[in-house]
Scaffold this motif. Structure first.
Motif, mmCIF file in Angstrom:
data_model
loop_
_atom_site.group_PDB
_atom_site.id
_atom_site.type_symbol
_atom_site.label_atom_id
_atom_site.label_comp_id
_atom_site.label_asym_id
_atom_site.label_seq_id
_atom_site.Cartn_x
_atom_site.Cartn_y
_atom_site.Cartn_z
ATOM 1 N N THR A 28 40.280 16.984 57.655
ATOM 2 C CA THR A 28 40.985 17.816 58.635
ATOM 3 C C THR A 28 42.454 17.409 58.743
ATOM 4 O O THR A 28 43.348 18.260 58.791
ATOM 5 C CB THR A 28 40.298 17.728 60.013
ATOM 6 N N GLY A 29 42.706 16.116 58.768
ATOM 7 C CA GLY A 29 44.091 15.638 58.839
ATOM 8 C C GLY A 29 44.890 16.033 57.615
ATOM 9 O O GLY A 29 46.046 16.470 57.723
ATOM 10 N N ALA A 30 44.285 15.907 56.430
ATOM 11 C CA ALA A 30 44.975 16.297 55.199
ATOM 12 C C ALA A 30 45.249 17.804 55.189
ATOM 13 O O ALA A 30 46.339 18.246 54.809
ATOM 14 C CB ALA A 30 44.143 15.899 53.982
ATOM 15 N N ALA A 31 44.288 18.594 55.638
ATOM 16 C CA ALA A 31 44.483 20.051 55.679
ATOM 17 C C ALA A 31 45.606 20.417 56.635
ATOM 18 O O ALA A 31 46.453 21.251 56.320
ATOM 19 C CB ALA A 31 43.188 20.741 56.101
ATOM 20 N N ARG A 32 45.636 19.784 57.780
ATOM 21 C CA ARG A 32 46.693 20.089 58.755
ATOM 22 C C ARG A 32 48.063 19.634 58.262
ATOM 23 O O ARG A 32 49.065 20.261 58.584
ATOM 24 C CB ARG A 32 46.373 19.454 60.098
ATOM 25 N N ALA A 33 48.105 18.552 57.492
ATOM 26 C CA ALA A 33 49.386 18.065 56.977
ATOM 27 C C ALA A 33 49.872 18.905 55.794
ATOM 28 O O ALA A 33 51.053 19.232 55.704
ATOM 29 C CB ALA A 33 49.256 16.599 56.558
ATOM 30 N N LEU A 34 48.961 19.269 54.884
ATOM 31 C CA LEU A 34 49.350 19.985 53.671
ATOM 32 C C LEU A 34 49.386 21.501 53.839
ATOM 33 O O LEU A 34 50.187 22.177 53.205
ATOM 34 C CB LEU A 34 48.396 19.628 52.534
ATOM 35 N N PHE A 35 48.501 22.036 54.671
ATOM 36 C CA PHE A 35 48.396 23.487 54.861
ATOM 37 C C PHE A 35 48.287 23.813 56.349
ATOM 38 O O PHE A 35 47.253 24.290 56.810
ATOM 39 C CB PHE A 35 47.163 24.032 54.126
ATOM 40 N N ASP A 37 49.464 26.149 58.369
ATOM 41 C CA ASP A 37 49.197 27.530 58.776
ATOM 42 C C ASP A 37 47.733 27.904 58.538
ATOM 43 O O ASP A 37 47.067 28.432 59.418
ATOM 44 C CB ASP A 37 50.125 28.482 58.012
ATOM 45 N N GLN A 38 47.237 27.609 57.355
ATOM 46 C CA GLN A 38 45.862 27.948 57.028
ATOM 47 C C GLN A 38 44.867 27.148 57.870
ATOM 48 O O GLN A 38 43.843 27.673 58.300
ATOM 49 C CB GLN A 38 45.577 27.708 55.539
ATOM 50 N N ALA A 39 45.154 25.863 58.109
ATOM 51 C CA ALA A 39 44.250 25.024 58.893
ATOM 52 C C ALA A 39 44.163 25.492 60.345
ATOM 53 O O ALA A 39 43.158 25.269 61.014
ATOM 54 C CB ALA A 39 44.699 23.567 58.844
ATOM 55 N N ALA A 40 45.189 26.169 60.819
ATOM 56 C CA ALA A 40 45.189 26.673 62.196
ATOM 57 C C ALA A 40 44.657 28.098 62.277
ATOM 58 O O ALA A 40 44.737 28.727 63.330
ATOM 59 C CB ALA A 40 46.601 26.595 62.769
ATOM 60 N N GLY A 41 44.132 28.644 61.181
ATOM 61 C CA GLY A 41 43.546 29.976 61.206
ATOM 62 C C GLY A 41 44.475 31.086 60.787
ATOM 63 O O GLY A 41 44.159 32.255 60.946
ATOM 64 N N SER A 42 45.658 30.762 60.268
ATOM 65 C CA SER A 42 46.630 31.766 59.824
ATOM 66 C C SER A 42 46.926 32.790 60.922
ATOM 67 O O SER A 42 46.958 33.993 60.683
ATOM 68 C CB SER A 42 46.143 32.456 58.554
ATOM 69 N N VAL A 43 47.123 32.289 62.126
ATOM 70 C CA VAL A 43 47.376 33.147 63.285
ATOM 71 C C VAL A 43 48.786 33.731 63.200
ATOM 72 O O VAL A 43 49.744 33.031 62.900
ATOM 73 C CB VAL A 43 47.196 32.358 64.596
ATOM 74 N N ILE A 44 48.893 35.019 63.463
ATOM 75 C CA ILE A 44 50.185 35.707 63.484
ATOM 76 C C ILE A 44 50.625 35.804 64.935
ATOM 77 O O ILE A 44 49.869 36.281 65.787
ATOM 78 C CB ILE A 44 50.079 37.106 62.854
ATOM 79 N N LEU A 45 51.841 35.333 65.197
ATOM 80 C CA LEU A 45 52.378 35.352 66.554
ATOM 81 C C LEU A 45 53.424 36.441 66.688
ATOM 82 O O LEU A 45 54.224 36.659 65.792
ATOM 83 C CB LEU A 45 52.991 34.003 66.902
ATOM 84 N N ARG A 46 53.449 37.092 67.849
ATOM 85 C CA ARG A 46 54.473 38.081 68.177
ATOM 86 C C ARG A 46 54.930 37.734 69.579
ATOM 87 O O ARG A 46 54.143 37.739 70.511
ATOM 88 C CB ARG A 46 53.863 39.466 68.090
ATOM 89 N N ASP A 47 56.205 37.388 69.724
ATOM 90 C CA ASP A 47 56.767 36.963 71.007
ATOM 91 C C ASP A 47 56.002 35.770 71.580
ATOM 92 O O ASP A 47 55.756 35.689 72.783
ATOM 93 C CB ASP A 47 56.776 38.115 72.023
ATOM 94 N N GLY A 48 55.598 34.865 70.686
ATOM 95 C CA GLY A 48 54.905 33.650 71.101
ATOM 96 C C GLY A 48 53.439 33.832 71.436
ATOM 97 O O GLY A 48 52.761 32.873 71.794
ATOM 98 N N LYS A 49 52.918 35.040 71.303
ATOM 99 C CA LYS A 49 51.512 35.301 71.620
ATOM 100 C C LYS A 49 50.759 35.679 70.352
ATOM 101 O O LYS A 49 51.275 36.428 69.516
ATOM 102 C CB LYS A 49 51.397 36.444 72.632
ATOM 103 N N PRO A 50 49.537 35.191 70.199
ATOM 104 C CA PRO A 50 48.762 35.549 69.005
ATOM 105 C C PRO A 50 48.356 37.019 69.037
ATOM 106 O O PRO A 50 47.901 37.520 70.067
ATOM 107 C CB PRO A 50 47.539 34.635 69.082
ATOM 108 N N VAL A 51 48.552 37.697 67.905
ATOM 109 C CA VAL A 51 48.171 39.104 67.795
ATOM 110 C C VAL A 51 47.068 39.317 66.761
ATOM 111 O O VAL A 51 46.567 40.427 66.616
ATOM 112 C CB VAL A 51 49.378 40.011 67.471
ATOM 113 N N GLY A 52 46.722 38.279 66.049
ATOM 114 C CA GLY A 52 45.677 38.382 65.042
ATOM 115 C C GLY A 52 45.829 37.303 64.000
ATOM 116 O O GLY A 52 46.693 36.434 64.094
ATOM 117 N N SER A 53 44.991 37.380 63.004
ATOM 118 C CA SER A 53 45.032 36.450 61.881
ATOM 119 C C SER A 53 45.341 37.232 60.621
ATOM 120 O O SER A 53 44.908 38.373 60.462
ATOM 121 C CB SER A 53 43.679 35.749 61.728
ATOM 122 N N SER A 54 46.084 36.604 59.726
ATOM 123 C CA SER A 54 46.378 37.273 58.458
ATOM 124 C C SER A 54 45.165 37.261 57.528
ATOM 125 O O SER A 54 45.193 37.857 56.462
ATOM 126 C CB SER A 54 47.572 36.616 57.767
#
Length: 190
Positions: A28-35, A37-54
């Motif tokens: 988990t630590g390696a994934a969060r360090a190397l990737f 965005d993907q490790a966090a679910g590839s969440v798309i933010l709009r005005d600081g709020k999540p609107v979905g995942s890519s």
């Protein structure tokens, strides 16, 4: 008995710590360090709020938006907890009827469009969650979206081209368009 039980319990405890605690923490630590965005679910933010995942499609049905692939999940479309395919073969009458209904709905939404309907607009992906459509499926919808939004056709076509993701190294994979990202970019067009 003690001489057999004690080493077994110690080995069990050590392996539990290594495989059940240490290994998952390292991965988990390696994934969060190397990737990150993907490790966090590839969440798309709009005005600081999540609107979905890519990575997970969303249900768009308004004519002002581009529509994605049909979802095979239930009881609601794009339900990530119910990811599965429809499990219907090409000769299954239920699939044939569903595809016919989807084609009719697309033609009803844009009666002037005489182009062939791209297959990915009428068939679900294997997971039922695919967030991408082909560039052909996006181009098929350009006239409807431009008309519904009162935008010039060329501007919407250019946006589709801009949002098209090309294959890696020009050979790995297919060109694709992320529907959520395309619709978010569409919201900024004037």
């Amino acid at each position: 008995m003690k001489t057999i039980l004690r080493p077994a319990l110690v080995l069990f405890a050590v392996l539990t710590l290594v495989t059940g605690v240490a290994y998952p923490l390292v991965v988990t630590g390696a994934a969060r360090a190397l990737f990150p965005d993907q490790a966090a679910g590839s969440v798309i933010l709009r005005d600081g709020k999540p609107v979905g995942s890519s990575l997970i499609g969303q249900n768009f049905s308004d004519p002002k938006h581009f529509w994605g692939r049909p979802s095979a999940t239930g009881p609601m479309p794009y339900n990530a907890t119910a990811s599965s395919g429809a499990n219907q073969g090409p000769l299954n009458p239920a699939l044939v009827d569903a595809v016919k209904g989807r084609i009719e709905a697309l033609k009803a939404a844009d009666p002037g469009n005489t182009a062939p309907v791209p297959v990915d607009l009428v068939t679900a992906s294997a997971s039922g969650l695919d967030p991408h459509i082909s560039p052909a499926a996006a181009r098929y919808q350009v006239a409807r979206v431009a008309r519904a939004r009162g935008l010039p056709l060329e501007k919407v076509q250019a946006l589709v081209e801009q949002q098209t993701e090309r294959p890696l190294l020009a050979v790995l994979g297919e060109a694709q368009v992320n529907v959520l990202q395309l619709n978010l970019a569409l919201e900024t067009l004037r």
